[in-house]
Design an enzyme around this catalytic site. Sequence first.
Site, mmCIF file in Angstrom:
data_model
loop_
_atom_site.group_PDB
_atom_site.id
_atom_site.type_symbol
_atom_site.label_atom_id
_atom_site.label_comp_id
_atom_site.label_asym_id
_atom_site.label_seq_id
_atom_site.Cartn_x
_atom_site.Cartn_y
_atom_site.Cartn_z
ATOM 1 N N LYS A 45 -10.941 -3.011 -3.774
ATOM 2 C CA LYS A 45 -11.760 -1.790 -3.847
ATOM 3 C C LYS A 45 -11.067 -0.701 -4.645
ATOM 4 C CE LYS A 45 -13.444 -2.435 0.881
ATOM 5 N NZ LYS A 45 -12.933 -2.331 2.249
ATOM 6 N N LYS A 54 -5.395 -9.527 -6.617
ATOM 7 C CA LYS A 54 -6.565 -9.658 -5.736
ATOM 8 C C LYS A 54 -7.686 -8.723 -6.191
ATOM 9 C CE LYS A 54 -6.595 -7.650 -1.633
ATOM 10 N NZ LYS A 54 -7.361 -7.231 -0.472
ATOM 11 N N LYS A 93 0.823 -1.219 0.000
ATOM 12 C CA LYS A 93 0.000 0.000 0.000
ATOM 13 C C LYS A 93 0.853 1.263 0.000
ATOM 14 C CE LYS A 93 -4.435 -1.675 1.295
ATOM 15 N NZ LYS A 93 -5.644 -1.638 2.069
HETATM 16 N N1 AQP Z 1 -10.246 -10.290 -2.891
HETATM 17 C C1 AQP Z 1 -10.603 -10.748 -1.711
HETATM 18 N N2 AQP Z 1 -10.893 -12.068 -1.535
HETATM 19 C C2 AQP Z 1 -11.283 -12.563 -0.326
HETATM 20 N N3 AQP Z 1 -11.394 -11.774 0.769
HETATM 21 C C3 AQP Z 1 -11.131 -10.459 0.639
HETATM 22 N N4 AQP Z 1 -11.155 -9.428 1.517
HETATM 23 C C4 AQP Z 1 -10.799 -8.283 0.876
HETATM 24 N N5 AQP Z 1 -10.515 -8.531 -0.403
HETATM 25 C C5 AQP Z 1 -10.720 -9.878 -0.591
HETATM 26 C C6 AQP Z 1 -11.542 -9.578 2.921
HETATM 27 O O1 AQP Z 1 -12.598 -8.665 3.185
HETATM 28 C C7 AQP Z 1 -12.501 -8.243 4.547
HETATM 29 C C8 AQP Z 1 -12.604 -6.748 4.622
HETATM 30 O O2 AQP Z 1 -11.529 -6.178 3.906
HETATM 31 P P1 AQP Z 1 -11.072 -4.714 4.215
HETATM 32 O O3 AQP Z 1 -12.223 -3.873 4.499
HETATM 33 O O4 AQP Z 1 -9.968 -4.729 5.177
HETATM 34 O O5 AQP Z 1 -10.633 -4.232 2.841
HETATM 35 P P2 AQP Z 1 -9.364 -4.478 2.041
HETATM 36 O O6 AQP Z 1 -8.705 -5.789 2.298
HETATM 37 O O7 AQP Z 1 -8.539 -3.269 2.186
HETATM 38 O O8 AQP Z 1 -10.068 -4.513 0.686
HETATM 39 P P3 AQP Z 1 -9.404 -4.237 -0.615
HETATM 40 O O9 AQP Z 1 -10.455 -4.414 -1.616
HETATM 41 O O10 AQP Z 1 -8.171 -5.031 -0.751
HETATM 42 O O11 AQP Z 1 -9.049 -2.702 -0.501
HETATM 43 P P4 AQP Z 1 -7.827 -2.008 -1.116
HETATM 44 O O12 AQP Z 1 -8.232 -1.773 -2.500
HETATM 45 O O13 AQP Z 1 -7.701 -0.755 -0.312
HETATM 46 O O14 AQP Z 1 -6.645 -2.910 -0.987
HETATM 47 C C9 AQP Z 1 -11.178 -8.779 5.082
HETATM 48 O O15 AQP Z 1 -11.444 -9.919 5.869
HETATM 49 C C10 AQP Z 1 -10.421 -9.141 3.848
HETATM 50 O O16 AQP Z 1 -9.530 -10.217 4.082
#
Ligand code: AQP
Length: 344
Positions: free
Chosen positions: A209, A206, A114
């Site tokens: 968001k 992955k 990140k």
């Molecule tokens: N791609 C994924 N597959 C399975 N599980 C996922 N999680 C996130 N992406 C996947 C799980 O969702 C929960 C909440 O995640 P978060 O709110 O912490 O968001 P994040 O991981 O920051 O989501 P993103 O989409 O990956 O955001 P960015 O784009 O900012 O990097 C967690 O339990 C996570 O494991």
Amino acid sequence: MAFKERVFSGVQPTGNLHLGNYLGAITKFVALQDNYDCIYCVVDMHAITVWQEPGELKHATREVTAAFLACGIDPKKHIVFNQSQVSGHAELAWVFNCVARLGWLNRMTQFKEKAGKDRENASVGLYAYPNLMAADILVYRATHVPVGEDQKQHLELSRDIAQKFNNDYGAAIQAHGYGEGFFPQPEPIIQGPATRVMSLRDGAKKMSKSDPSDYSRINLTDDADAIAQKIRKAKTDPEALPSEEKGLEPRPEADNLVGIYAALANTTKADVLTQFGGAQFSAFKGALVDLAVDKLGPIGGEMQRLVKDPAYIDSVLADGSARAEVIADETMRAVKDIVGFVRR
Ligand code: AQP
């Protein structure tokens, strides 16, 4: 010491809740309600580790809450709240900042990803994020944490922090009558065919968001047409589907779509391949569209209905925060005694 079994997990209100969040985390939250006391948190303090527009953060917090409710989390039987309303998270995170070692945080791959190349410009909060996550879980002395695969390393760090706290303060913990250890070792729950849902555009990335391409993910608020278009355009290879799971190994995009189908149908990849082995992607994608629209359509509709009533959402969060605070305050009183803080 035997700890009361309790589930905790959180989701960041950073917009675009997607199929990965749903299959990797929220469906597990729903299933665990039958057998555990559960605490589900909208982690708004984690969200601000990268810049969030204040107005959008409020909306996103209500939207994640709406997703929890629309997916079937019962806020009366369990606790649903937003993190910043319970000060124990921040208080315990500070204690953990003093327990965790720099070397431990330096190994965290999510920070490296990140922060990217411009690490000097990343917030201190982004670096200390895993300590706050440990505090989120342990301020409730939670024993089970359902998360996607990407959070495994952070969970391991939470376990290390719990153990080091128990060791460092062992004598004080005993003296205050808490037995061998004050914090449990929280167990990750990372199971099923979709623990890491990948981008629909690139099977090596992955689903996320923050991916600039909306075609890389299915958002929980997408309508039937958008879901159908995104699945039909999803990257695949020219081969037919294999009949056995081993045949998916060198084919990340096929593996991803089969995993998504299996998770939505609540079955295994092996079962999906028994049904679709030998089929072309055009036929499989058609079946996946029907299944995804069937499962996600009602959730998106209910989310949209709920977000139109922010007063109701805020009342759920206020009620959940008050109940969470009772548990967190009890933990913090004990932590302050153990650490040696003078308190009222
Ligand atoms: N791609 C994924 N597959 C399975 N599980 C996922 N999680 C996130 N992406 C996947 C799980 O969702 C929960 C909440 O995640 P978060 O709110 O912490 O968001 P994040 O991981 O920051 O989501 P993103 O989409 O990956 O955001 P960015 O784009 O900012 O990097 C967690 O339990 C996570 O494991």
